[in-house]
Design an enzyme around this catalytic site. Structure first.
Site, PDB file in Angstrom:
ATOM      1  N   GLU A  48       0.777  -1.062  -0.191  1.00 30.71           N
ATOM      2  CA  GLU A  48      -0.188   0.061  -0.028  1.00 30.71           C
ATOM      3  C   GLU A  48       1.008   1.146   0.283  1.00 30.71           C
ATOM      4  O   GLU A  48       1.684   1.512   0.529  1.00 30.71           O
ATOM      5  CB  GLU A  48      -0.722   0.259   1.624  1.00 30.71           C
ATOM      6  CG  GLU A  48      -2.186   1.395   1.416  1.00 30.71           C
ATOM      7  CD  GLU A  48      -2.736   1.165   2.431  1.00 30.71           C
ATOM      8  OE1 GLU A  48      -3.587   2.287   2.678  1.00 30.71           O
ATOM      9  OE2 GLU A  48      -2.725   0.412   3.662  1.00 30.71           O
ATOM     10  N   ASP A  54      -5.199   9.709   9.237  1.00 27.68           N
ATOM     11  CA  ASP A  54      -4.320   8.818   9.656  1.00 27.68           C
ATOM     12  C   ASP A  54      -4.168   9.727  11.440  1.00 27.68           C
ATOM     13  O   ASP A  54      -4.109  10.343  11.317  1.00 27.68           O
ATOM     14  CB  ASP A  54      -3.326   9.560   8.607  1.00 27.68           C
ATOM     15  CG  ASP A  54      -2.987   8.594   7.763  1.00 27.68           C
ATOM     16  OD1 ASP A  54      -3.217   7.624   7.686  1.00 27.68           O
ATOM     17  OD2 ASP A  54      -2.823   8.675   6.484  1.00 27.68           O
TER      18      ASP A  54
END
Length: 269
Positions: free
Chosen positions: A55, A66
């Site tokens: 990824e 995140d």
């Protein structure tokens, strides 16, 4: 013989891991962190360490999903000059050996337009795309343009996704389903969330493609626990932290490669 599509390459990666009796290992890499050259070196180390897929994160200034480690890496990458196009050179460096699935936010997609976004991905050898802040209702054109060049738009589901909606998303999914393990942002956890096994099993029952689990997996033991139920295991923050703490590119490559080898060994048990 025609070159395999990104969709086929993703399927083959999961199938190869399944044939070995284990879940596929999919490490996350922040493209351009701490600089472009080092991130390419880290990508090479991912391949050497046994990644089945990668990824590839595209840094963004406001990454909603995140946690602090990956957010800080994105900020540093942007400061070092990372762009979507430069990050795709990381993809190009390893795409002939491993299926690479770039992850970027919707702004990056729509700034270029779905058709150009798809064209750039396929030119770089990408196998698909993850756009976590693009709900299916708004992603039809992006999915269509990607599909035209053989790339799946990988859907994301979470513990908060209602069962009916999860069933609809998973039943239509291409590539794989990215299952977020809990409701928090990315990061290492001391323990895996309660009920994760049931969530994985339910999602697998709904899905026609493999289910890979990410968020909060930071040790080989946790990878093995998740991999005993899921089709794939995604490890991110732990690896980004290793790169951040390394003295130089050689040390970063050595650290991530060693960690991934440990994860591969744990998954194979």
């Amino acid at each position: 013989m025609a070159e395999a599509s990104g969709r086929d390459r993703i399927a083959a990666a999961f199938e190869a891991a399944r044939d070995e009796g284990r879940a596929a290992l999919m490490p996350y890499l922040m493209g351009g962190f701490p600089d472009l050259e080092t991130s390419i070196r880290v990508a090479e180390a991912y391949v050497e360490g046994g990644a089945d897929l990668v990824e590839l994160g595209v840094p963004f200034s406001d990454p909603l999903a995140d946690g602090p480690v990956i957010h800080a890496a994105a900020t540093a990458a942007l400061a070092a000059g990372a762009t979507f196009e430069r990050v795709l050179t990381v993809c190009e460096a390893i795409a002939d050996r491993v299926a690479v699935v770039p992850m970027c936010y919707a702004n990056t997609v729509f700034a270029r337009g779905p058709a150009e976004f798809a064209a750039q991905l396929v030119a770089a050898g990408a196998a698909g795309a993850i756009v976590p802040d693009l709900p299916p209702e708004e992603g039809a054109e992006v999915a269509a343009r990607l599909s035209e060049v053989g790339l799946p738009l990988v859907p994301v589901v979470a513990p908060t996704t209602p069962p009916d909606r999860r069933r609809e998303i998973a039943s239509r999914a291409e590539g794989f389903v990215y299952l977020v393990s809990d409701t928090r942002v990315t990061g290492e956890r001391d323990e895996l969330p309660a009920g994760l096994d049931d969530l994985i099993a339910s999602t697998k029952a709904d899905s026609r493609v493999p289910v890979a689990v990410g968020f909060g997996i930071g040790t080989p033991g946790q990878a093995a626990t998740v991999g005993a139920v899921a089709d794939g295991v995604i490890v991110g923050t732990r690896l980004v932290r290793a790169v951040a703490e390394a003295e130089d590119a050689d040390a970063a490559a050595g650290a991530v490669s060693a960690f991934l080898r440990d994860c591969r060994a744990a998954l194979a048990v």
